[in-house]
Design a protein around this motif. Structure first.
Motif, PDB file in Angstrom:
ATOM      1  N   SER A  15      41.562  51.633  47.206  1.00  0.00           N
ATOM      2  CA  SER A  15      42.094  50.765  48.261  1.00  0.00           C
ATOM      3  C   SER A  15      41.553  49.360  48.084  1.00  0.00           C
ATOM      4  CB  SER A  15      41.725  51.301  49.645  1.00  0.00           C
ATOM      5  OG  SER A  15      40.318  51.316  49.805  1.00  0.00           O
ATOM      6  N   PHE A  16      42.365  48.395  48.476  1.00  0.00           N
ATOM      7  CA  PHE A  16      41.985  46.987  48.416  1.00  0.00           C
ATOM      8  C   PHE A  16      42.260  46.351  49.762  1.00  0.00           C
ATOM      9  CE2 PHE A  16      42.769  48.044  43.992  1.00  0.00           C
ATOM     10  CZ  PHE A  16      41.799  47.333  43.297  1.00  0.00           C
ATOM     11  N   SER A  17      41.446  45.384  50.098  1.00  0.00           N
ATOM     12  CA  SER A  17      41.687  44.631  51.327  1.00  0.00           C
ATOM     13  C   SER A  17      42.865  43.686  51.122  1.00  0.00           C
ATOM     14  CB  SER A  17      40.442  43.835  51.713  1.00  0.00           C
ATOM     15  OG  SER A  17      40.215  42.811  50.765  1.00  0.00           O
ATOM     16  N   THR A  69      49.676  52.878  45.480  1.00  0.00           N
ATOM     17  CA  THR A  69      50.926  52.371  46.063  1.00  0.00           C
ATOM     18  C   THR A  69      50.716  51.037  46.775  1.00  0.00           C
ATOM     19  OG1 THR A  69      50.491  53.688  48.048  1.00  0.00           O
ATOM     20  CG2 THR A  69      51.864  54.681  46.328  1.00  0.00           C
ATOM     21  N   THR A  70      49.503  50.796  47.266  1.00  0.00           N
ATOM     22  CA  THR A  70      49.260  49.522  47.960  1.00  0.00           C
ATOM     23  C   THR A  70      49.459  48.338  47.015  1.00  0.00           C
ATOM     24  OG1 THR A  70      46.895  49.768  47.488  1.00  0.00           O
ATOM     25  CG2 THR A  70      47.671  50.495  49.646  1.00  0.00           C
TER      26      THR A  70
END
Length: 1015
Positions: A15-17, A69-70
């Motif tokens: 995950s990334f911000s 997917t993000t």
């Protein structure tokens, strides 16, 4: 096999911000134009951009189906493109992907993996393998070089296999090179070391590993004999000349773990290499030990001489009183009212026929005035005389300056050592004997004369021998004399960077450290800094109600007692009741499962571990030695483990370096918690030592006056967030402050403090002087700071309120003259050529010859004066230092509580094992601290949901050194399948407020490996 996450091999986070997505994965204008030119369809264009941006981040291509997917959604939203329903499954196996990959490499200037990349990898890892042995380190070197040369990274498995092959090839080649230089006679002598002696039932190999005993005269004789044997057997000096020091020590460490039988079973080239390396290192170590024991024996002789002087004074107190009474009567007679003849008659009446007796008694008293104990040294030196002369035959002492007086004196006393005469005529000697180095207290004993003469007629042989060896003691301590073949007592100048390296790097170092590197500008900078602090303190002094100055002596009023929040006690009781009971072994098992710190433990040889249940054995070993139980007690407490299994893992799989790596993992994971930010910023650390009991029969153990009993000092650097960053194990008799810089520089964790607080010993001026160009601020809590001298920045400057504090002026000219030498030392320490403690051990004693010592001392006087003025002027600084040192003292008690085995006494007599036990205990302590903070974080989260969270003042007073819920005793069972939740480092924002906002990472570190050329 190391896992990907242990290395620098790039990976995509799950995950990334939003900020990271925008910064890293948003396509730029030129990238959008490139996508349009190579891909006609919208789906292919999106696939191209996803592959481009992930390649920029990683340095290698990944299947787009594995991309989070993000990332895909962000790139799609930024470009107005949407993926097909089946995702990128067809694209990943299409020829279009291959064409796009070629275009991306060409656009970024990247070369695909191939023969050229392999040559680069082989060369980089091959060179690194000469000094490094850990697989992870070698893989990281290969990654760094491929990135620098703009090659696409190969698959991690390929990189791992290639690195293993290169490391093995370099090791075989190295062993073959060493063995090829050794002659047949040298090889035969090495082989003979492993043959069992029928008479003693021991091999010479095992005898060479025996640790020196306590510093007694008999043990000194044994150690000198062992050094003679090692020096004779040290056959591989020429063969090992090309080996870097790190590789040499690694081979020696591996050899130390093997007994004679296992050494004989090795492949011949490796056997000869390991044995030669061990003999070389052992020869240096034995030399160090001999010199160390000489220093301790001579120090003991001086101590006994001082005690003899005190007994002499007690025994002759009546004589001293009688002399004082006689002097009074003479003065009274001389002061009478009569004529000169009458007064002389009165004086004669006092003295009578005792004139010669009075003169003799006065001479005897004067010989020991001013605490001059040297007259008693011979009485205790005599029993050591033969051994010490034998010592001179097995070691070579060499002056580190142009003053060769002591070297000549050593040769002289050696040539006269078999003579029985008391007085030696020296006036007519050719060449003349240089006695300029003889101190005034020794002069009268040596020459029999009150006044110094350039060339005395004769010298007293006995006192001169005692004087020469006493001077050797002094000059070894001050580095004015070096020992060939030694490590700790070698000439430190040989370990410094060359002047060519200095000139190439000094400007860049000055910019990095934020200090001028020219003598005049450096002095102006330092003088201005001291003057600024002095003016600030002077202006604020009328408003400083806590400090007053009387007769030049400052006095600080005790601070008001800190108000404790009313609910603190209730909150502590709630913590104790709420935390679930747990034993130490379960704490270790949980933290290992969460953090995987045992991955650093592997055979010292570098081969893959073949132990069944390796993780369980590693945890058992950490539990065994970290809690000071010992293998036998551990086997009784843990049914699944045998004593030999635990000892084997400690000997063959775990080293100091590997323990440091495991500790660093725990520290870095701890630093991700939000809770410790309520206790400190991580910008400060405190250094303090605590005594560990040892048995007396080893060279490290010394009697500690303050604590009583024999032992060593565990010296810890503790962050203001409570976690311990680094530790040493040092003798009781050394000045602890010389290790304060080592701990700061050797700490490789994410927590990097700039300020180090300590206790009284940290106020040493040479230590302050060396810390300044290294960018380290020392702020000790000084016990007798009122007795220290304050130094003015300039002779002409005066202050309205604090002028009475100053009694001397800094010698700026000395600093300016020797600044290049001082900065060269700082560069050498930063480059790892020499440790700060090695240098400070040699510069920690006053030297009349060493101007470098005097320059560091002078700079330290300026730095320390500035700190003392800040200490007087800022109550908040005094409170901060007090709080930091309190954390160190609390950590000392915490570590002792965890080392509950064997009544807290370290049973090992091997110094290497003693140092490892301290590091084992450090690892256990940090694991328990991590576990406690995890538990506290969960507890606070529950309280937050209930609306019962404590306020910030209460939270700041909680410590992670909690022990009430931890069971230390009883039988243990190691359960690696325990069910416990993984740590959640975050906490509600309104529950924990950080002392200072976290610094964001530099932009260049966030952009990935290869951003677009336009960025």
């Amino acid at each position: 096999m190391p896992s990907v996450h242990e290395t620098a091999y790039p990976r995509l986070k799950s995950s990334f911000s939003p900020a990271e997505l925008a910064e890293i994965f948003t396509p730029k204008t030129d990238e959008l134009r490139l996508a349009v030119s190579v891909a006609t369809g919208r789906s292919a264009r999106l696939a191209f951009l996803v592959m481009l941006k992930t390649f920029q981040r990683l340095g290698y291509f990944v299947p787009l189906a594995s991309v989070p997917t993000t990332i895909v959604e962000h790139i799609g939203q930024a470009t107005g493109l949407t993926p097909q329903a089946d995702g990128f499954a067809r694209y990943d196996v299409s020829g279009t992907r291959l064409r796009h990959a070629t275009t991306i490499r060409r656009h970024l200037g990247i070369t695909a993996p191939g023969p050229a990349a392999r040559r680069v990898l082989v060369r980089a890892i091959g060179e690194a393998a000469l000094t490094k042995n850990v697989l992870v380190d070698l893989i990281n070197v290969g990654i760094e070089e491929l990135v620098r040369r703009r090659f696409e990274l190969p698959a991690f498995d390929t990189l791992d296999r290639t690195t293993r092959r290169i490391r093995a090839t370099v090791a075989r080649s190295t062993c073959q090179s060493v063995a090829s230089v050794l002659g047949d006679e040298e090889k035969a002598r090495i082989d003979a070391i492993f043959i069992l002696n029928p008479a003693t039932r021991h091999t010479l190999w095992n005898s060479l590993k025996v640790e020196p005993g306590a510093p007694t005269l008999s043990h000194l004789r044994e150690l000198i004999a062992r050094l003679s044997i090692v020096s004779v057997e040290n056959v591989g000096v020429k063969a090992l000349a090309f080996l870097p020091d790190a590789k040499l020590k690694h081979f020696a460490m591996e050899a130390r773990t093997l007994d004679a039988g296992r050494m004989q079973a090795l492949e011949p080239n490796k056997r000869y290499t390991l044995a030669a390396a061990f003999l070389a290192v052992q020869s240096s170590s034995a030399t160090d030990d001999v010199v160390e024991m000489f220093i301790k024996r001579m120090s003991k002789i001086h101590k006994r001489s001082r005690e003899a002087l005190e007994r002499y004074r007690q025994e002759h107190r009546q004589r001293t009183d009688a002399l004082v009474s006689t002097l009074r009567e003479i003065v009274v007679a001389y002061s009478g009212d009569g004529s000169a003849d009458e007064r002389m008659a009165a004086i004669e009446a006092v003295i009578g026929d005792r004139s010669e007796q009075v003169i003799e008694q006065c001479d005897a008293h004067a010989a020991h005035s001013g605490n001059n104990f040297f007259g008693f040294v011979w009485d205790y030196f005599n029993s050591h005389r033969t051994t010490l002369f034998h010592l001179l035959r097995v070691i070579r002492l060499r002056s580190t300056s142009q003053d060769r007086g002591l070297e000549e004196a050593l040769r002289f006393v050696a040539s006269w050592r078999r003579r029985k005469t008391e007085w030696i005529p020296v006036a007519r000697l050719v060449p003349r004997l240089d006695l300029s180095w003889v101190s005034d207290p020794w002069w009268r004993l040596v020459t029999g004369k009150r006044n110094r003469e350039a060339i005395p007629e004769r010298i007293n042989r006995r006192h001169f021998e005692a004087c020469v060896f006493s001077q050797v003691l002094t000059e070894l301590r001050s580095a004015d004399i070096a020992v060939d073949g030694s490590d700790r007592y070698a000439d430190y100048r040989d370990q410094l960077v060359s002047w060519d390296e200095y000139r190439e790097t000094i400007e860049a170092y000055g910019e990095l450290a934020g200090i001028p590197v020219r003598g005049d500008t450096f002095v102006s900078h330092a003088r201005l800094s001291l003057a600024s602090v002095a003016r600030k303190t002077d202006r604020a002094f009328p408003h400083n109600e806590a400090v007053r100055i009387e007769n030049g002596v400052p006095t600080i009023r005790k601070p008001d007692r800190r108000i404790v929040p009313e609910n603190l006690r209730a909150f502590e009781e709630y913590i104790y009741v709420t935390l679930e009971p747990v034993n130490i072994l379960d704490v270790l098992a949980d933290t290992e499962r969460w953090l995987g710190w045992t991955r650093h433990f592997e055979p010292i040889s570098g081969h893959e571990a073949k132990l069944p249940d390796a993780v369980a054995r590693y945890i058992a070993a950490v539990f065994c030695y970290g809690c000071n139980l010992g293998p036998s007690q551990t086997a009784r407490s843990l049914e699944a483990f045998d004593r030999r299994q635990v000892a084997w893992v400690n000997l063959r799989h775990i080293s100091d370096e590997k323990l440091d790596r495991a500790i660093r993992d725990v520290i870095n994971a701890y630093n991700r918690f939000a809770l410790p930010k309520a206790w400190g910023t991580g910008e400060r650390a405190s250094a303090d030592g605590t005594k560990w009991d040892l048995y007396e029969q080893n060279l490290l153990s010394e009697y500690h006056i303050r604590y009583g009993g024999y032992g060593g000092i565990g010296y810890y650097h503790v962050s203001d967030t409570y976690v311990a960053l680094f530790c040493h194990f040092i003798p009781c008799g050394v000045w602890e402050a010389i290790y304060i810089i080592d701990g700061r520089l050797n700490n490789k964790s994410d927590i990097q403090p700039d300020v180090v607080q300590g206790h009284t010993q940290a106020q040493s001026t040479p230590v302050n002087g060396l810390a300044y160009p290294l960018g380290i601020r020392l702020m000790p809590r000084i016990r007798n700071w009122k007795d220290l001298i304050f130094f003015r920045p300039d002779k002409t400057v005066e202050y309205e309120h604090i002028d009475g504090l100053f009694s001397d002026t800094v010698n700026w000219k000395l600093i300016e003259t020797h600044l290049p030498d001082m900065l060269r030392v700082a560069l050498s320490i930063k480059a790892g050529r020499i440790t700060a403690s090695t240098l400070l051990r040699k510069l920690g004693t006053y030297s009349r010859k060493n101007r470098l010592y005097q320059a560091f001392r002078e700079l330290g006087r300026a730095v320390r004066t500035g700190f003392l003025l800040e200490y007087l002027g800022e109550e908040s600084l005094r409170a901060t230092i007090q709080a930091a040192t309190n954390k160190s003292e609390a950590f000392n008690g915490f570590t002792k509580w965890l080392a509950f085995g064997n009544d807290g006494t370290i049973a090992e007599n091997n110094r290497d094992e003693q140092r490892k036990i301290i590091k084992y205990n450090h690892l256990v302590a940090n694991c328990v601290i991590f576990y406690n903070v995890k538990a506290l974080t969960e507890l606070l989260a529950d309280l937050q949901t209930q609306g019962r969270a404590p306020d910030q003042e209460t939270l700041a007073l909680i410590s992670p050194y909690l022990t009430q819920h931890i069971n230390r005793f009883g039988r243990y069972s190691l359960n690696l399948d325990r069910t416990s939740t993984a740590p959640d480092c975050e906490a509600p924002a309104d529950t924990i407020r950080a002392r200072k906002p976290d610094r964001t990472a530099p932009k260049r570190l966030q952009m990935g490996l290869w951003p677009s050329r336009s960025s």
